[in-house]
Design a protein around this motif. Sequence first.
Motif, short mmCIF file in Angstrom:
data_model
loop_
_atom_site.label_atom_id
_atom_site.label_comp_id
_atom_site.label_asym_id
_atom_site.label_seq_id
_atom_site.Cartn_x
_atom_site.Cartn_y
_atom_site.Cartn_z
N ARG A 62 -7.57 -6.79 1.22
CA ARG A 62 -7.29 -8.60 0.73
C ARG A 62 -8.66 -8.34 -0.13
O ARG A 62 -9.13 -9.28 -0.88
CB ARG A 62 -7.38 -9.36 1.92
N GLN A 63 -9.92 -7.67 -0.10
CA GLN A 63 -11.32 -7.47 -0.19
C GLN A 63 -11.44 -7.08 -1.81
O GLN A 63 -11.79 -7.32 -2.74
CB GLN A 63 -12.02 -6.51 -0.18
N ARG A 64 -10.13 -6.24 -2.12
CA ARG A 64 -10.51 -5.18 -3.07
C ARG A 64 -9.67 -5.82 -3.98
O ARG A 64 -9.50 -5.84 -5.21
CB ARG A 64 -8.99 -4.19 -3.18
N TYR A 65 -8.20 -6.97 -3.91
CA TYR A 65 -7.19 -8.11 -4.37
C TYR A 65 -7.07 -8.93 -3.93
O TYR A 65 -6.74 -9.77 -3.12
CB TYR A 65 -5.70 -7.09 -4.12
N PRO A 66 -8.63 -10.57 -4.44
CA PRO A 66 -8.29 -10.86 -3.41
C PRO A 66 -8.20 -12.41 -3.69
O PRO A 66 -7.00 -12.33 -5.64
CB PRO A 66 -9.81 -11.79 -3.99
N GLY A 67 -7.18 -12.97 -3.13
CA GLY A 67 -6.01 -13.76 -3.39
C GLY A 67 -4.44 -13.29 -3.67
O GLY A 67 -3.81 -14.31 -3.82
N VAL A 68 -4.33 -11.86 -3.49
CA VAL A 68 -3.21 -11.21 -3.79
C VAL A 68 -1.76 -11.32 -2.69
O VAL A 68 -2.54 -11.31 -1.77
CB VAL A 68 -2.56 -10.49 -4.35
N PRO A 69 -1.20 -11.95 -2.44
CA PRO A 69 -0.54 -12.32 -0.69
C PRO A 69 0.01 -11.14 -0.71
O PRO A 69 0.39 -10.02 -0.97
CB PRO A 69 0.77 -13.31 -0.93
N VAL A 70 -0.48 -11.01 1.26
CA VAL A 70 0.43 -9.65 1.37
C VAL A 70 1.91 -9.61 2.51
O VAL A 70 1.96 -10.77 3.17
CB VAL A 70 -0.88 -9.84 2.89
N VAL A 71 2.71 -9.34 1.53
CA VAL A 71 3.95 -9.18 2.08
C VAL A 71 4.43 -8.05 3.79
O VAL A 71 3.99 -6.49 2.35
CB VAL A 71 5.11 -8.67 1.18
N THR A 72 4.12 -7.76 4.62
CA THR A 72 4.10 -7.17 5.17
C THR A 72 5.64 -6.54 6.27
O THR A 72 6.03 -7.31 6.31
CB THR A 72 3.82 -7.02 6.60
N TYR A 73 6.20 -5.06 5.86
CA TYR A 73 7.89 -4.86 6.29
C TYR A 73 7.55 -5.16 8.06
O TYR A 73 6.68 -4.84 8.72
CB TYR A 73 7.53 -3.73 5.89
N VAL A 74 8.56 -5.83 8.41
CA VAL A 74 8.31 -5.58 10.45
C VAL A 74 8.04 -4.57 10.58
O VAL A 74 7.93 -4.78 11.47
CB VAL A 74 9.59 -6.32 10.68
N ASN A 75 8.58 -3.33 9.55
CA ASN A 75 7.61 -2.12 10.78
C ASN A 75 6.40 -2.08 10.48
O ASN A 75 5.81 -1.13 10.62
CB ASN A 75 8.46 -0.95 10.61
N THR A 76 5.88 -2.40 11.33
CA THR A 76 5.28 -2.56 11.45
C THR A 76 4.21 -3.54 13.17
O THR A 76 5.21 -4.10 13.62
CB THR A 76 3.94 -3.80 10.73
N SER A 77 2.83 -2.79 13.82
CA SER A 77 2.15 -3.71 14.56
C SER A 77 2.21 -5.72 14.68
O SER A 77 2.27 -5.68 13.86
CB SER A 77 0.65 -3.56 15.25
N ALA A 78 1.83 -5.47 16.10
CA ALA A 78 1.34 -7.49 15.43
C ALA A 78 0.44 -7.73 14.68
O ALA A 78 -0.14 -8.59 14.30
CB ALA A 78 1.75 -7.57 17.28
N GLU A 79 -0.50 -6.53 15.20
CA GLU A 79 -1.66 -7.41 14.68
C GLU A 79 -1.85 -7.03 13.12
O GLU A 79 -2.92 -7.65 12.88
CB GLU A 79 -2.99 -5.67 15.49
N VAL A 80 -0.72 -5.67 13.08
CA VAL A 80 -1.05 -6.07 11.54
C VAL A 80 0.15 -7.53 10.78
O VAL A 80 -0.70 -7.77 9.85
CB VAL A 80 -0.50 -4.53 10.35
N LYS A 81 0.71 -7.69 11.48
CA LYS A 81 1.85 -8.22 11.50
C LYS A 81 0.52 -10.10 10.94
O LYS A 81 0.48 -10.87 10.40
CB LYS A 81 3.15 -8.94 11.71
#
Length: 324
Positions: free
Chosen positions: A126-145
């Motif tokens: 997010r720091q590198r790409y400010p304002g760009v939304p993050v779409v996260t695959y469900v194959n991730t931890s709750a912390e990442v979601k």
Amino acid sequence: MPITSAHAAALYDRVRSVIPPIEWPAFTDDIDAILDLKRRRNAVILAHNYQTPEIFHCVADIVGDSLALARKAMAVEADVIVLAGVHFMAETAKLLNPQKTVLIPDLRAGCSLADSITAEDIRLLRQRYPGVPVVTYVNTSAEVKAESDICCTSGNAKAVVESLGVPQVIMLPDEYLAENIAAQTDVQIIAWKGHCEVHERFTPADIRQLREDHPGVTVLAHPECPPEVVAEADFSGSTAAMSDYVGSKKPSRVVLMTECSMSDNVALAHPEIEFIRPCNLCPHMKRITLANIRIALEENQHVVTIAPEIAQRARLAVERMLAI
């Protein structure tokens, strides 16, 4: 009344084409016990498509891919949910059922994709790409979601990306899924270099060899496979989409480029179709067994917990996905 061994015996007809008769007696005691424990504890078992047939067809109440399990988990009325899958799936079930007991039979049932990224990684992105939304695959931890704007599955990734109405998104952690979706949309996708240890091993050479050895075979590939594998296939889609393809198109001979047990489970519904099985096992999915499902219900292990401050934000990302 307790459930008797006759119940397990009757279930064998469902799986006789993929489980030899000599192996079946090894499963019956656990199946009988699980069926009885589910009734006594008001429990349901959610099983992913990669679970073995004796779990998928004999004790599971709800089956499907990650998206189907997430959606159906919202309507579960039981007191206890046993997730026959991997840990991120159990966390998703808990996010959507915060008041219910969610059990994962083996804490070691993880995921190479989930392990490839952390919450701190997303904060740095997010720091590198400010304002760009993050779409996260469900194959991730709750912390990442919790650090994400919205979740996706392999079945709805394109719809999720395009629903945001922006020219650019960050899509993580599966690099190949991101590249395969990028080829289908005008949205620019910034990818992460995570891979599924099952799907990354398939190659175009595998498909060419399959076509040589099995003339006329229809090749279906999961979008977690490398783009060059997807390009060689006849169709690419989620496990649910592959199953639907087989059911609707009825190819005479088919190969599913995905985890081993998927072919077994789909083949049982289509005995008229010849399934070629190039076998890549998911070691994490295979940690779930009838024996440890039984123990999970007997001993109430292992209870899935998520810190409230994480759960609230992670749940929002999942709910945004389900609203599409």
